[in-house]
Every structure is written in structure tokens, then in C-alpha cells.
Motif scaffolding. Structure first.
Motif, short mmCIF file in Angstrom:
data_model
loop_
_atom_site.label_atom_id
_atom_site.label_comp_id
_atom_site.label_asym_id
_atom_site.label_seq_id
_atom_site.Cartn_x
_atom_site.Cartn_y
_atom_site.Cartn_z
N VAL A 1 -10.58 9.63 5.75
CA VAL A 1 -8.98 9.41 5.80
C VAL A 1 -8.14 10.53 6.19
O VAL A 1 -7.17 10.75 6.61
CB VAL A 1 -8.52 8.63 4.59
CG1 VAL A 1 -6.88 8.46 4.51
CG2 VAL A 1 -9.08 6.97 4.43
N LYS A 2 -8.85 11.63 5.50
CA LYS A 2 -8.03 12.92 5.80
C LYS A 2 -8.04 13.39 7.10
O LYS A 2 -7.19 14.14 7.52
CB LYS A 2 -8.70 13.96 4.87
CG LYS A 2 -8.64 13.95 3.38
CD LYS A 2 -9.19 14.86 2.94
CE LYS A 2 -9.21 14.92 1.00
NZ LYS A 2 -9.83 16.09 0.30
N ILE A 3 -8.67 12.73 7.92
CA ILE A 3 -8.86 13.08 9.39
C ILE A 3 -7.47 12.74 9.86
O ILE A 3 -6.76 13.17 10.61
CB ILE A 3 -9.94 12.63 10.24
CG1 ILE A 3 -11.27 13.10 9.91
CG2 ILE A 3 -9.76 12.70 11.76
CD1 ILE A 3 -12.52 12.46 10.36
N THR A 4 -7.14 11.34 9.59
CA THR A 4 -5.69 10.71 9.89
C THR A 4 -4.72 11.43 9.48
O THR A 4 -3.69 11.73 10.08
CB THR A 4 -5.95 9.02 9.26
OG1 THR A 4 -7.00 8.50 9.94
CG2 THR A 4 -4.61 8.52 9.89
N THR A 5 -4.86 12.05 8.41
CA THR A 5 -3.81 12.82 7.57
C THR A 5 -3.44 14.19 8.57
O THR A 5 -2.29 14.58 8.72
CB THR A 5 -3.93 13.35 6.29
OG1 THR A 5 -4.27 12.09 5.32
CG2 THR A 5 -3.01 13.91 5.51
N LEU A 6 -4.49 14.70 8.92
CA LEU A 6 -4.51 15.90 9.82
C LEU A 6 -3.84 15.57 11.01
O LEU A 6 -2.89 16.41 11.47
CB LEU A 6 -5.67 16.45 10.00
CG LEU A 6 -6.65 17.27 8.93
CD1 LEU A 6 -7.84 17.59 9.27
CD2 LEU A 6 -5.80 18.47 8.24
N ILE A 7 -3.85 14.67 11.65
CA ILE A 7 -3.45 14.26 13.03
C ILE A 7 -1.94 13.96 12.54
O ILE A 7 -1.02 14.46 13.53
CB ILE A 7 -4.08 12.96 13.40
CG1 ILE A 7 -5.36 13.42 14.05
CG2 ILE A 7 -3.21 12.31 14.63
CD1 ILE A 7 -6.30 12.17 14.30
N VAL B 1 -0.28 2.81 12.83
CA VAL B 1 0.61 2.36 11.91
C VAL B 1 0.56 2.97 10.63
O VAL B 1 1.27 3.47 10.07
CB VAL B 1 0.42 0.85 11.69
CG1 VAL B 1 1.20 0.44 10.33
CG2 VAL B 1 0.41 -0.28 12.93
N GLY B 2 -0.87 3.31 10.18
CA GLY B 2 -1.01 4.19 9.19
C GLY B 2 -0.53 5.74 9.20
O GLY B 2 0.05 6.11 8.37
N ILE B 3 -0.75 5.93 10.64
CA ILE B 3 -0.04 7.38 10.76
C ILE B 3 1.46 7.57 10.68
O ILE B 3 1.97 8.39 10.09
CB ILE B 3 -0.53 8.23 12.31
CG1 ILE B 3 -1.99 8.52 12.10
CG2 ILE B 3 0.43 9.39 12.52
CD1 ILE B 3 -2.47 8.74 13.62
N GLY B 4 2.03 6.52 11.22
CA GLY B 4 3.39 6.36 11.14
C GLY B 4 3.97 6.19 9.65
O GLY B 4 4.90 6.84 9.40
N LEU B 5 3.38 5.53 9.01
CA LEU B 5 3.58 5.24 7.57
C LEU B 5 3.44 6.65 6.90
O LEU B 5 4.23 6.99 5.90
CB LEU B 5 2.85 4.14 6.93
CG LEU B 5 3.33 2.68 7.37
CD1 LEU B 5 2.27 1.66 6.62
CD2 LEU B 5 4.84 2.53 6.73
N ALA B 6 2.27 7.22 7.10
CA ALA B 6 1.78 8.55 6.14
C ALA B 6 2.80 9.63 6.32
O ALA B 6 3.19 10.34 5.37
CB ALA B 6 0.55 9.01 6.70
#
Length: 353
Positions: A161-167, A201-206
Motif C-alpha cells: 500500500v505504501k507504493i500508492t502512498t508514494l504516488i 479513489v484511494g489516492i484522492g482520499l489519501a
């Protein structure tokens, strides 16, 4: 299953990606078509709550459907496909263990990348073991796939999931730029992300993406959805094309990863749509960023946040920016890249579903 079938690395990867994309679209389509409409009708149609619950269940079952799709694409037996489904849904993170209810509680869809990796490893394991288990297949395959492969995927999920966080952090940086440049780059970024294994969606929320940044993100996804629909009209069914913008452009993920150049018309269109987002102040919220046209989430939130709200003028403006402009821009750029520079051709957009 044909135990003699061998796959090259490219064939294996493309098979998994096609299955992953189709699994995502199958689970998201019901909510995309019925979700926002049913919510709007709840005051006069309270029975619609059942429809909403059904679409929510579909979302939480994304891991299982992805696993089954992977099994189907590899032509596995029902036992093997079912085992992959179990491992994938467990690893994805949707099921949680709530001590208050002393049971399992499902929330959200789970992490798509984790599910894809888990399904791929499970498929590789089944291809490797072949008929070695013989009469013990029904015991060995579900148990090992769920406990070992699913368990490893579950343990790895927080790190993946941290990959998505980095993006997300990269997108956050774009928010510091001049508004028009920011909107152009965000629209182009989300145009790419929506045809990748990452969850927009996850990136937008994060990162709490809101305002015109959220609006630009949705328009970038519209560019991808309508563009892939228009580009594929010559080689795909009408229903498949429509699913790109009503459901998700992710169904073309494998094609885009195999031939990234086919996304060039959509990227050019998304840049222009980003400019429109900045000029006309098309906005959104962290909850709406990443949906695009799907479920009418992007247009509805844009209207809610516009000055004077749902006026006839605003409705027409949103319709033009979210539908007409993406179609016109993409028709123009598809013509340029197909006929003028001849970098793409209709067959590049062919899908098998």
C-alpha cells in the motif's frame, strides 16, 4: 486445465492483467450505474437501500472476483479458481477481524495491487504444481493457496500500500504549482493512473484531493474513459466501449501496459480538460476525486460545488466539460495519432472480454 501449457513471462503477465482489469470492472459496474441515482431517489424510493447494499457487497467481493477471473483466464479447474479467489480476497485487506462482533467484517474493496500480486503468485503456484497433488488436489491446493500464499499477501499488504502512498505524495506536490499547470498535470496523472493497477479513489482520499485539483482528476479520468471508448468503436462492441466511461477505463489496462502509446490521444485530451477545470473552476472533494464519469460522481459533485448549484446553465456547462469536450478532444487527437503521425491503429484497442 491443460497441464502442458507453458506461458512466457509476457503472456503470464498479460493474462493476469486482463483478468485483474475485468474483475475490477465487473465489481464496479453495478455501483457505477445505480449508486448515485439510487441515493438520489432514496427519499421517494426507500426500497433502494437494498440496491445500495447489493452494490456495496459487490465492491467488497472484488478480491474474490479477481481471483475467479484469473482462474478462468488460465483455464483452471473450479477447485483451483476457487482457491485463488479465497487467497486474493484474504490478502487484499477487505475482510477485517472485529473483536466486538467476534467475527469478520468487510470494508471497502481492498488493495488492488496486493490482490493482483497475490492472484499472480497463486496462479504461478498452481501452474507449477500441475497434477502433482493428484487425488489430494482438493485438500492441498485450497489449503496451501489460502494459508501460505494468501497469508504472505496479507502480511505484505501494508507494505504494498505504501507504493500508492508514494504516488499520492507526488500528486500532492502538483498541488503547489500554478493552477492551470497544476490542473493539466493532475488530469494527465489520473488519466494514467486509471489504466494502472493503482486505485485513483484511494489516492484522492489519501491526500485529501479537493477543489479544482479533484475536478481536474475526474476530468483526466473522463479523458481516458471516453477516449478509449471512441478509439475502440471500430474493433469492440458498443457495450464494451460504453463500459469504459460508465464503469472504468481499467478494463483496457493490459492493452495500455502492453502498448503505452495508445494512451497518447487521451493524455493530450486530459491536458486540455485540465485547462478547462482551472478556467471554469470545476471542483470536487476527496471523496469524489478518482471516479471520473463513473456513477456520475464527478459531474454531480462539480454541480454541487458550483456557484448557484444546479442551474440550467451550470448543468449544460458540466455536460459539455464532462462529456462533449472529452469526446471532441479525443476524436481530434485519435485522428492525429492514427492518420497523421500513424503511431496507433484501431486494432491496438481490441479487447477480449
Amino acid at each position: 486445465m491443460d497441464t502442458n501449457k507453458t506461458y512466457s513471462a509476457k503472456e503470464f503477465t498479460m493474462t493476469v492483467l486482463n483478468a485483474l482489469a475485468l474483475g475490477v470492472v465487473v465489481t464496479l459496474i453495478p455501483g457505477a450505474i445505480l449508486g448515485e441515482l439510487t441515493k438520489a431517489l432514496l427519499p421517494v424510493f426507500p426500497q433502494g437501500q437494498l440496491i445500495i447494499q447489493a452494490t456495496q457487497v459487490a465492491n467488497t467481493m472484488m478480491g474474490a472476483i479477481i481471483g475467479l477471473m484469473v482462474g478462468h483466464f488460465f483455464k483452471f479447474t473450479p477447485i483451483q479458481a476457487g482457491a485463488i479467489a479465497l487467497a486474493t480476497v484474504f490478502a487484499g485487506g477487505a475482510p477485517g477481524f472485529n473483536p466486538d462482533v467476534k467475527g469478520v467484517v468487510f470494508a471497502g474493496t481492498g488493495d488492488i495491487i496486493t490482490m493482483g500480486v497475490t492472484a499472480a503468485v497463486a496462479a504461478a503456484f498452481i501452474l507449477w504444481i500441475g497434477d502433482k497433488a493428484k487425488a489430494y488436489s482438493i485438500i492441498v491446493i485450497p489449503t496451501v493457496t489460502l494459508v501460505v500464499i494468501g497469508g504472505i499477501g496479507r502480511l505484505a499488504q501494508p507494505y504494498i500500500v505504501k507504493i500508492t502512498t508514494l504516488i499520492g505524495q507526488g500528486v500532492e506536490f502538483l498541488l503547489t504549482l500554478q493552477p492551470i499547470i497544476m490542473c493539466m498535470l493532475i488530469a494527465m496523472t489520473f488519466c494514467i493512473l486509471i489504466v494502472s493497477p493503482f486505485t485513483t479513489v484511494g489516492i484522492g482520499l489519501a491526500i485529501g484531493l479537493s477543489g479544482i485539483g479533484s475536478g481536474a482528476a475526474n476530468l483526466g479520468i473522463c479523458a481516458a474513459g471516453f477516449g478509449l471508448a471512441v478509439a475502440g468503436l471500430k474493433v469492440n462492441s458498443v457495450g464494451t466501449c460504453i463500459a469504459h466511461f460508465i464503469g472504468s477505463p481499467k478494463m483496457s489496462m493490459a492493452n495500455v501496459i502492453a502498448k503505452p502509446k495508445i494512451l497518447l490521444p487521451m493524455l493530450c485530451s486530459s491536458a486540455l480538460l485540465g485547462v478547462l477545470a482551472a478556467v471554469f473552476s470545476i471542483q470536487g472533494t476527496p471523496a469524489s476525486a478518482g471516479f471520473g464519469f463513473s456513477g456520475l460522481v464527478g459531474p454531480i459533485y462539480a454541480l454541487n460545488l458550483m456557484e448557484n448549484g444546479w442551474t440550467v446553465g451550470n448543468i449544460l456547462l458540466v455536460a459539455v466539460i464532462f462529456v462533449v469536450a472529452p469526446i471532441i478532444f479525443n476524436i481530434f487527437f485519435i485522428h492525429v495519432f492514427e492518420k497523421v503521425v500513424q503511431w496507433i491503429q484501431p486494432e491496438d484497442y481490441k479487447l477480449t472480454v
